[in-house]
Scaffold this active site. Structure first.
Site, PDB file in Angstrom:
ATOM      1  N   GLU A  44       0.824  -1.211   0.000  1.00 31.26           N
ATOM      2  CA  GLU A  44       0.000   0.000   0.000  1.00 31.26           C
ATOM      3  C   GLU A  44       0.863   1.267   0.000  1.00 31.26           C
ATOM      4  OE1 GLU A  44      -3.085   0.472  -0.553  1.00 31.26           O
ATOM      5  OE2 GLU A  44      -3.537  -1.654  -0.683  1.00 31.26           O
ATOM      6  N   TYR A 127      -6.360   6.544   4.718  1.00 30.50           N
ATOM      7  CA  TYR A 127      -6.401   5.675   3.543  1.00 30.50           C
ATOM      8  C   TYR A 127      -5.667   4.352   3.801  1.00 30.50           C
ATOM      9  CZ  TYR A 127      -4.614   3.487  -0.514  1.00 30.50           C
ATOM     10  OH  TYR A 127      -4.244   2.524  -1.395  1.00 30.50           O
ATOM     11  N   ASP A 145      -9.115   6.670  -1.895  1.00 28.79           N
ATOM     12  CA  ASP A 145      -7.919   7.225  -2.538  1.00 28.79           C
ATOM     13  C   ASP A 145      -8.384   8.015  -3.763  1.00 28.79           C
ATOM     14  OD1 ASP A 145      -8.543   5.334  -4.453  1.00 28.79           O
ATOM     15  OD2 ASP A 145      -6.507   4.546  -4.640  1.00 28.79           O
TER      16      ASP A 145
END
Ligand code: SF4
Length: 370
Positions: A44, A127, A145
């Site tokens: 991520e 996020y 996002d």
């Protein structure tokens, strides 16, 4: 009452259609074959502002060198930065390293499991926290996002906004994301939304005819977006200074060394990374021009002139910006170089040329986190 029923019917149909599409069409990516929160966390962070194709190999290399959170926590920062070299946005690597050290020291080495706890770690904002908690632990936390934001705006026909209106729009988007998420499969749902934005509902010319949720979409491609801020242009110059080491190698000849300079730790951009010495613009003699390189950082397109310089001319012709070191070429490859230094040394045949990671292609637009 009828309106509420209609709404829940629309949401149920949308969830079904998107999850079915994702199950059948999702790209086979390494971090989708694991439920290890540490591996998902690394992916991520790497995916922010970086093309998926570039991340696949770098993710594998990173996990091969630092297979566990404990091994990352024990590492020297320069080694972490060196492994990140070329991916750009080095602050991500620093924060990742700091967060690993914090978890090792204060959380018994276990990455927290909930989005709320994850948000307390350096570099992990709403996020990333929602992504890790939903994908690794099944928490019903919606990810927003840049891709998800674009899909939701088109789905609901919300115009992109700037200034004060942007804050209100952002709250509407977060509320919509929380309303739509399928809590039976939150990790898949979040990844499906991001996948749709990355591959179908793309920024320009979305592929509406093949979109699985077009029946629920209020715009189907007729959506206005804010124009992109124009890229700035700048010219800079660097010196490539190479010499033979005075120490003889096995063959009797000295190894080739290059002069590198470390950016001061107090800089906000790329502190601690190694680069080629900057040239005083006025002092660039045309015959010494070795190459011209184009390099983009954030919103700036740089034209970089790289000149060969003799060792004797270095002091007079370069700007002294930090600590300098003569580095054997083989060693430079393993150092925390700036993307530009790596590119120049690659083009000069001194390092393997790495594929561009943070430029071009389809990137996941990232909403900055703390
Ligand atoms: Fe995006 Fe078109 Fe799908 Fe609407 S129909 S969500 S605009 S790809």
């Amino acid at each position: 009452m009828a309106g509420r029923n209609q709404d829940s019917g629309r949401i149920a149909a949308l969830r079904r259609a998107l999850l079915e599409w994702y199950t059948q069409r999702r790209r086979d990516l390494p971090w989708r074959r694991t439920s290890d929160p540490y591996a998902i966390w690394i992916s991520e962070i790497m995916l922010q502002q970086t093309r998926v194709a570039a991340v696949v190999e770098r993710h594998r290399e990173f996990l091969a060198r630092f297979p566990t959170l404990a091994s990352l926590a024990r590492a020297d920062e320069q080694e972490v930065l060196a492994l990140w070299s070329g991916l750009g946005y080095y602050r991500r690597a620093r924060m990742l390293h700091q967060a690993a050290q914090f978890v090792a020291e204060h959380c018994n080495g276990n990455l927290p499991a909930t989005a709320e706890e994850l948000r307390t770690l350096p570099g992990i904002g709403p996020y990333t926290a929602a992504a890790i908690a939903s994908i690794a632990h099944g928490e019903c936390a919606a990810v927003v996002d840049g891709n998800v934001e674009r899909v939701l705006c088109r789905l609901e026909s919300w115009e992109a906004a700037s200034g004060r209106a942007a804050g209100a729009l952002r709250r509407r988007i977060e509320a919509a994301a929380a309303r739509l998420i399928d809590c039976a499969r939150p990790g898949d749902w979040n990844q499906a939304m991001m996948e749709l934005g990355a591959t179908v509902c793309v920024p320009r010319n979305p592929h509406c005819p093949v979109c699985p949720i077009s029946a629920a979409c209020k715009t189907r491609g007729e959506h206005r977006t804010l124009p992109r801020p124009p890229m700035q242009r700048r010219e800079i110059a660097h010196a490539l200074v190479v010499r033979r080491s005075k120490r003889a190698g096995k063959s009797g000849a000295g190894a080739q060394e290059v002069l590198l300079e470390q950016r001061p730790a107090e800089l906000t951009v790329m502190p601690g990374l190694w680069e080629l010495p900057a040239l005083r613009q006025a002092g660039v003699p045309a015959p010494e021009l070795r190459m011209t390189v184009r390099h983009a950082i954030m919103q700036v397109n740089y034209t970089v002139r790289v000149c060969d310089l003799r060792e004797d001319d270095v002091e007079g012709m370069t700007i002294h910006g930090g600590k300098r070191r003569w580095v054997p070429v083989g060693e430079a490859a393993r150092m925390a170089l700036t993307g530009l230094a790596r590119k120049v040394l690659g083009r000069a045949g001194m390092l393997p040329v790495a594929p561009p990671a943070a430029a071009g292609g389809q990137r996941r637009p990232h909403i900055p986190e703390p």
